[in-house]
Scaffold this motif. Sequence first.
Motif, PDB file in Angstrom:
ATOM      1  N   ARG A 224       0.832  -1.213   0.000  1.00 31.32           N
ATOM      2  CA  ARG A 224       0.000   0.000   0.000  1.00 31.32           C
ATOM      3  C   ARG A 224       0.864   1.260   0.000  1.00 31.32           C
ATOM      4  NH1 ARG A 224      -3.132  -3.270   3.266  1.00 31.32           N
ATOM      5  NH2 ARG A 224      -2.295  -2.435   5.200  1.00 31.32           N
ATOM      6  N   TRP A 225       1.915   1.271   0.809  1.00 33.59           N
ATOM      7  CA  TRP A 225       2.784   2.440   0.890  1.00 33.59           C
ATOM      8  C   TRP A 225       3.450   2.704  -0.458  1.00 33.59           C
ATOM      9  CZ3 TRP A 225       7.810   3.885   0.137  1.00 33.59           C
ATOM     10  CH2 TRP A 225       8.187   5.121   0.673  1.00 33.59           C
ATOM     11  N   HIS A 226       4.063   1.664  -1.035  1.00 30.63           N
ATOM     12  CA  HIS A 226       4.732   1.836  -2.328  1.00 30.63           C
ATOM     13  C   HIS A 226       3.732   2.204  -3.422  1.00 30.63           C
ATOM     14  CE1 HIS A 226       8.195  -0.087  -0.419  1.00 30.63           C
ATOM     15  NE2 HIS A 226       8.902   0.493  -1.369  1.00 30.63           N
ATOM     16  N   GLY A 227       2.561   1.611  -3.388  1.00 30.27           N
ATOM     17  CA  GLY A 227       1.533   1.948  -4.370  1.00 30.27           C
ATOM     18  C   GLY A 227       1.137   3.414  -4.297  1.00 30.27           C
ATOM     19  N   ALA A 228       1.002   3.934  -3.077  1.00 29.78           N
ATOM     20  CA  ALA A 228       0.657   5.342  -2.908  1.00 29.78           C
ATOM     21  C   ALA A 228       1.770   6.246  -3.424  1.00 29.78           C
ATOM     22  CB  ALA A 228       0.367   5.641  -1.438  1.00 29.78           C
ATOM     23  N   ARG A 229       3.013   5.916  -3.118  1.00 31.78           N
ATOM     24  CA  ARG A 229       4.139   6.745  -3.580  1.00 31.78           C
ATOM     25  C   ARG A 229       4.271   6.703  -5.098  1.00 31.78           C
ATOM     26  NH1 ARG A 229       3.348   6.916   1.119  1.00 31.78           N
ATOM     27  NH2 ARG A 229       1.923   8.381   0.226  1.00 31.78           N
ATOM     28  N   ILE A 230       4.125   5.528  -5.683  1.00 26.31           N
ATOM     29  CA  ILE A 230       4.224   5.406  -7.140  1.00 26.31           C
ATOM     30  C   ILE A 230       3.083   6.163  -7.804  1.00 26.31           C
ATOM     31  CG2 ILE A 230       3.959   3.748  -9.037  1.00 26.31           C
ATOM     32  CD1 ILE A 230       6.789   3.884  -7.943  1.00 26.31           C
ATOM     33  N   SER A 231       1.894   6.108  -7.224  1.00 27.78           N
ATOM     34  CA  SER A 231       0.766   6.861  -7.774  1.00 27.78           C
ATOM     35  C   SER A 231       1.041   8.359  -7.737  1.00 27.78           C
ATOM     36  CB  SER A 231      -0.513   6.556  -6.990  1.00 27.78           C
ATOM     37  OG  SER A 231      -0.890   5.222  -7.180  1.00 27.78           O
ATOM     38  N   GLN A 232       1.645   8.829  -6.659  1.00 30.53           N
ATOM     39  CA  GLN A 232       2.002  10.247  -6.566  1.00 30.53           C
ATOM     40  C   GLN A 232       3.028  10.629  -7.629  1.00 30.53           C
ATOM     41  OE1 GLN A 232       3.334  10.485  -2.511  1.00 30.53           O
ATOM     42  NE2 GLN A 232       1.415  11.416  -1.826  1.00 30.53           N
ATOM     43  N   ILE A 233       4.057   9.814  -7.767  1.00 31.09           N
ATOM     44  CA  ILE A 233       5.086  10.087  -8.775  1.00 31.09           C
ATOM     45  C   ILE A 233       4.471  10.100 -10.163  1.00 31.09           C
ATOM     46  CG2 ILE A 233       7.141   9.147  -9.916  1.00 31.09           C
ATOM     47  CD1 ILE A 233       7.982   8.096  -7.132  1.00 31.09           C
ATOM     48  N   TYR A 234       3.662   9.108 -10.450  1.00 32.93           N
ATOM     49  CA  TYR A 234       3.041   9.008 -11.772  1.00 32.93           C
ATOM     50  C   TYR A 234       2.140  10.215 -12.030  1.00 32.93           C
ATOM     51  CZ  TYR A 234       1.023   6.835 -15.895  1.00 32.93           C
ATOM     52  OH  TYR A 234       0.636   6.572 -17.180  1.00 32.93           O
ATOM     53  N   GLY A 235       1.364  10.628 -11.044  1.00 35.90           N
ATOM     54  CA  GLY A 235       0.491  11.784 -11.204  1.00 35.90           C
ATOM     55  C   GLY A 235       1.275  13.060 -11.448  1.00 35.90           C
TER      56      GLY A 235
END
Length: 85
Positions: free
Chosen positions: A68-79
Amino acid sequence: MRFFATLDDPAGFEALCRLHSAFSNPFPDADAVEDAVHDISRFLADQSPSSLDRIGAERNFAESDMARWHGARISQIYGKFRYAR
């Protein structure tokens, strides 16, 4: 990086290595960064909760929380990356 190395499928770790490699260049290739981030995002989305729980129990590691943590960070980077183009 430990989280990706603990998963049974090496694809996530390989995508993370590609992302680090792309960012190690003075002028990162935007397509390489976008591809790696996309692959990491897809890889994380493909992880089933039951497999994360099993791996976490076997290796005494909070796999679900880390996903969940990595998914949230990757989503932020991608956005942010999408708006930077």
